[in-house]
Write an enzyme that holds these catalytic residues in place. Sequence first.
Site, short mmCIF file in Angstrom:
data_model
loop_
_atom_site.label_atom_id
_atom_site.label_comp_id
_atom_site.label_asym_id
_atom_site.label_seq_id
_atom_site.Cartn_x
_atom_site.Cartn_y
_atom_site.Cartn_z
N ASP A 94 0.81 -1.21 0.00
CA ASP A 94 0.00 0.00 0.00
C ASP A 94 0.86 1.27 0.00
O ASP A 94 1.84 1.36 0.74
CB ASP A 94 -0.90 -0.03 1.24
N ASP A 120 2.10 5.57 -5.36
CA ASP A 120 1.41 6.82 -5.07
C ASP A 120 2.30 8.01 -5.42
O ASP A 120 3.22 8.35 -4.69
CB ASP A 120 1.01 6.87 -3.60
N HIS A 195 -8.42 9.83 4.55
CA HIS A 195 -7.56 8.91 5.27
C HIS A 195 -7.63 9.18 6.77
O HIS A 195 -7.84 10.32 7.20
CB HIS A 195 -6.10 9.08 4.83
N SER A 232 -12.61 3.82 6.48
CA SER A 232 -12.92 3.55 7.89
C SER A 232 -14.06 4.41 8.42
O SER A 232 -14.78 4.01 9.33
CB SER A 232 -11.67 3.76 8.77
N ASN A 251 -10.04 0.57 0.91
CA ASN A 251 -8.94 0.47 1.85
C ASN A 251 -9.43 0.78 3.26
O ASN A 251 -10.10 1.78 3.49
CB ASN A 251 -7.82 1.45 1.48
N LYS A 252 -9.03 -0.09 4.19
CA LYS A 252 -9.44 0.09 5.59
C LYS A 252 -8.25 -0.22 6.49
O LYS A 252 -7.63 -1.27 6.37
CB LYS A 252 -10.61 -0.83 5.92
#
Length: 336
Positions: A94, A120, A195, A232, A251-252
């Site tokens: 990630d 990224d 995020h 989340s 994504n979590k």
Amino acid sequence: MSPSSDSTVDLRELYERARAGRYGFFASNVTHFDVLVGLLDGSATADADLVVQASREEAAFFGGGDPAVGLEVLGAALDSLAEQYGIEAFCNVDHVHLPEEAEFLETCLDSDVPDSVMVDASDRPFEENVEYTAGTVERADDDLLVEAELGRIAGVEGSTETAADEAFYTDPETAVEFVERTGCDLLAVSIGTQHGVASDRDLDVRPDLAVAIDEALVEAGEETFLVVHGASGLADERIEALLDAGVCKFNKNTRYQYEFARTAADFYHDHADAIRPPEGVADDRSNFFAESDWSPEKTFFHPHVVSNAARDRVATVMSDLCEVTGTAGETMAAGR
């Protein structure tokens, strides 16, 4: 990674099936071994396959400071445990920030652990983002999926922080150009998520934008899997709307960190008297309270006790999340 060398399932097939069935996966960051076991346990309980993630920082944690070692440690653990639990489990690396983490990217490309890697360069100008992403796609093996990010997502991710006023949404036409020029397999889009710690009520999430991006890519003939980071803080209704919009990977990370810490905090708070000496008793840890009538109770200070509690809690959370995203009952593991 997959649970056995006999498995013919790969990550692309997993996402293709999810996209066709309009369900998705929480790609879950592994910050601790107990989180990993909990995620596997919860997925197996739901009869679902699993995608786990590790950033450079998390790989370094597993490797005692060396991310290359940590990546191999995580891969070996995931491979063995997935076979034990009887599900398919895959590993994504990630947020490899480029160009800063170019050396770690090479480690990932040389390793047989990742099934996908997320590069990224979203904080760089568009042309640089294209250059770094396309370069990674060119060097990656055919069976290694490459994820990229377009747009800026607010919040804290690892050591990188994006202020709310610096975040911006992904433009559908720009997304098409980006995918055509880079060849990336997955695209993380900015649609209003954040995020880190975030509350759904404070987010301006745009499922309609995800729909527009997906439709633009399909019209252009690009079979790109859409990803949403910062899941989340999203309510279940938001997740369902994004699944309908074609997103198959969420994504979590923060949620599991909280559940781990909260479980440990509650446990040690409830059993503090069994671990810490009462008032008037010397805190003689070096001699393990040999001169005192009081002694701690191993039933409550043994690390396995709180670890098992944390694993059980993460497993419960993961099992529930599999129901939310529709992965429950969809395992592709043979014999399940």
